[in-house]
Design an enzyme around this catalytic site. Structure first.
Site, PDB file in Angstrom:
ATOM      1  N   SER A   1       0.829  -1.202   0.000  1.00 44.07           N
ATOM      2  CA  SER A   1       0.000   0.000   0.000  1.00 44.07           C
ATOM      3  C   SER A   1       0.868   1.259   0.000  1.00 44.07           C
ATOM      4  O   SER A   1       1.730   1.431  -0.858  1.00 44.07           O
ATOM      5  CB  SER A   1      -0.939  -0.052   1.209  1.00 44.07           C
ATOM      6  N   MET A   2       0.659   2.160   0.963  1.00 41.67           N
ATOM      7  CA  MET A   2       1.428   3.393   1.054  1.00 41.67           C
ATOM      8  C   MET A   2       2.922   3.124   1.192  1.00 41.67           C
ATOM      9  O   MET A   2       3.755   3.980   0.851  1.00 41.67           O
ATOM     10  CB  MET A   2       0.924   4.214   2.240  1.00 41.67           C
TER      11      MET A   2
ATOM     12  N   ASP B   1      -9.140  -2.796  -6.112  1.00 40.19           N
ATOM     13  CA  ASP B   1      -8.996  -3.849  -5.090  1.00 40.19           C
ATOM     14  C   ASP B   1      -9.861  -3.570  -3.857  1.00 40.19           C
ATOM     15  O   ASP B   1      -9.617  -4.116  -2.788  1.00 40.19           O
ATOM     16  CB  ASP B   1      -7.527  -4.027  -4.698  1.00 40.19           C
TER      17      ASP B   1
ATOM     18  N   HIS C   1      -7.516  -5.278  -0.745  1.00 42.41           N
ATOM     19  CA  HIS C   1      -6.333  -4.472  -0.480  1.00 42.41           C
ATOM     20  C   HIS C   1      -5.473  -4.975   0.673  1.00 42.41           C
ATOM     21  O   HIS C   1      -4.237  -4.944   0.599  1.00 42.41           O
ATOM     22  CB  HIS C   1      -6.750  -3.027  -0.215  1.00 42.41           C
TER      23      HIS C   1
END
Length: 556
Positions: A189-190, A461, A514
């Site tokens: 992710s980030m 997602d 996700h």
């Protein structure tokens, strides 16, 4: 905050929830060790995403004393603090609006070690399954580590306050010196943007001063799991109005929306300078304009998301129309000032809403545009604001490195929004404090197929749209302007195929949403091959329309 995260935590804490499958099956690693004889090779550093790292209190003030060295984000202590001492919890979680750092008398720091993000609360794994599988290949705490960080901070302040990138650089250099092996960075992710920033910071004389060959000499591969290179539209709604899907769907929310109103949510979100790194990048060239968007889906008549209903050929019945994604913010009852807004216009709208301190820090830390020439790239190569935007910097001089993008798709994902306002004037949308003047318009629009309670959904997602998940790996990083040194780039897509909830509330081995993609067996198998030195076997795999969408994006 990911939709699936909130829903799964709610299910986990529900007394009617089915039992979580027994942790510790160590699959698919046990099978791969037997069938492919995989074993550890490269050092591994796991880089978590936003909200994944636990944050613990080191404050000693009056309200802080009961929580000293306990996690105010992550573990059951967080729930206890929100329920019994919300004001104290909010004081700890917010950053100082002027400095972007700790408020006076408050000190919150990222937990350290593998257990900083292996489980969010007991029974809810994040990196736990990945760590188990790496252990089967022979990895232990000497060979793998987790680079936790305070995700509330901007990347600039991560280095300024915590020396995060200096520590990461030293860790990688020591690993190479001790073992002779390069490091594989596995980011979720980030975390993918944190790694992007690091690869530019470490080269630059304005950062780690490692020189142009440092990344090539030290990094074997970067594995982006459900990465967010081009940002996430729901970040815009979080900052505009203190809302996300979780906060406008009370039944799907467990944590923040049950205990916070929009005023409180907006204050918290706007203080987190790390959150603004996730605002969408590339402007209208990526996300579309009022004439349409690259990821618009054709209706049954073959026309892209028209404003007139389609008619089904078989029955002659009128089908629901689909709304184009080109208008990021739509105002049903807008005046000339509150007209539909493209992505670029929506970001300008955000600057009208933020107070002067939040706006100053945003402009200090980030840039969201697009460079089209080498001259622009050269002029900004040492500008840290461009280091989180892959459309404004070039991949490092690392021809021996590979970047892998592994992500899921096939879930409805927030792509755009219907908004309403307490005022019809743009000048009245700015507020120094108080409840945001803008809010998601939750009226039902039954004639619109891809709109639910004011949220326009697209492909992704469940948290990140397909354009952000896939464009850079499928197309952008294969262009000389963004990849002048020939870094190998691989895209791997995985259709979301969860098992029944009664078997596994997290979706099982085929889940690709996700967060739960971190337990997907096929995804895990891929990164196990990469860290064991068999990355050449991991090739492109496309199952979505990302290549079609990429063809519609006009970038050199």
């Amino acid at each position: 905050m990911p939709d699936d995260f909130i829903k799964d935590v709610a299910k986990l804490l529900s007394p009617d929830s089915p039992a979580e499958p027994e942790v510790g099956d160590f699959q698919p690693a046990l099978r791969l060790v037997k069938e492919e004889r995989l074993t550890k090779k490269h050092k591994v550093i796991l880089v978590p995403g936003i909200i994944s790292s636990g944050l613990e209190s080191w404050s000693t003030g009056n309200c802080s004393k009961p929580y000293f060295r306990q996690r105010l984000w992550g573990t059951s202590t967080m729930f206890k603090a929100i329920l019994l001492d919300k004001e104290c919890w909010v004081r700890h979680m917010m950053l100082d609006k002027r400095t972007g750092l700790d408020p006076p008398g408050i000190k919150l720091r990222a937990a350290k070690g593998l257990d900083a993000a292996d489980y969010f609360i007991t029974g809810y794994w994040i990196w736990g399954k990945a760590i188990e599988n790496l252990a089967v290949l022979g990895y232990d705490s000497n060979d793998m580590s987790l680079a936790s960080y305070d995700w509330r901070l901007s990347y600039y302040d991560l280095e300024r306050r915590d020396h995060y990138f200096s520590s990461l650089k030293s860790r990688i250099e020591i690993s190479l010196k001790a073992s002779g092996e390069k490091t594989v960075l596995v980011a979720h992710s980030m975390g993918s943007q944190v790694v992007q920033y690091f690869t530019k910071w470490v080269e630059s004389p304005e950062g780690g001063n490692g020189g142009p060959w440092w990344v090539n000499d030290h990094i074997e591969a970067i594995v982006n799991l459900a990465g967010t290179p081009l940002g996430v539209p729901k970040t815009l709604s979080s900052l505009l109005s203190g809302e996300q899907r979780e906060t406008v769907q009370p039944l799907a929310s467990y944590l923040l929306d049950h205990f916070m109103n929009r005023k409180e949510m907006a204050r918290i979100f706007r203080s987190w300078t790390g959150l603004t790194s996730l605002l969408p990048k590339g402007g209208d060239a990526i996300w579309g304009d009022l004439s349409g968007a690259p990821d618009d889906i054709a209706n049954t008549t073959g026309e892209p998301n028209s404003t007139t209903p389609a008619t089904t050929a078989a029955s002659g019945d009128t089908a629901a129309e689909r709304v184009s994604y080109g208008a990021q913010i739509r105002f049903d009852d807008g005046t000339s000032q509150l007209a539909n807004q493209t992505m670029e216009e929506s970001l300008k709208l955000l600057t009208r809403v933020l107070d002067k301190d939040a706006l100053r820090l945003l402009r200090r830390d980030y840039s969201y545009g697009l460079f089209r020439t080498q001259k622009e790239m050269d002029a900004h190569k040492d500008d840290h604001r461009a280091w989180t935007n892959p459309l404004q910097h070039q991949l490092p001089n690392a021809p021996n490195m590979t970047i892998y993008c592994l992500y899921g798709h096939g879930l409805p994902t927030e792509r755009a929004y219907y908004y309403t306002a307490d005022s019809a004037s743009m000048e009245d949308l700015h507020e120094e404090s108080g409840t945001p003047a803008l809010r998601i318009d939750k009226r039902e629009r039954e004639n619109l197929e891809n709109v639910k309670i004011g949220i326009v959904t697209g492909e992704g997602d469940g948290t990140v749209p397909l354009l952000s998940l896939g464009y850079m790996c499928a197309s952008g990083w294969r262009k000389p302007l963004f990849n002048p040194h020939g870094v190998r780039v691989v895209s791997r897509e995985f259709v979301h195929a969860p098992s029944a909830a009664y078997k596994d509330i997290r979706g099982g081995a085929g889940a690709s949403d996700h967060v739960n993609i971190l337990g997907n067996h096929n995804v895990t198998a891929d990164f196990l091959r990469i860290v064991s030195g068999n990355g050449a076997a991991v090739q492109d795999q496309f199952s979505s329309d990302i290549l079609k969408y990429a063809e519609k994006i006009r970038i050199p």
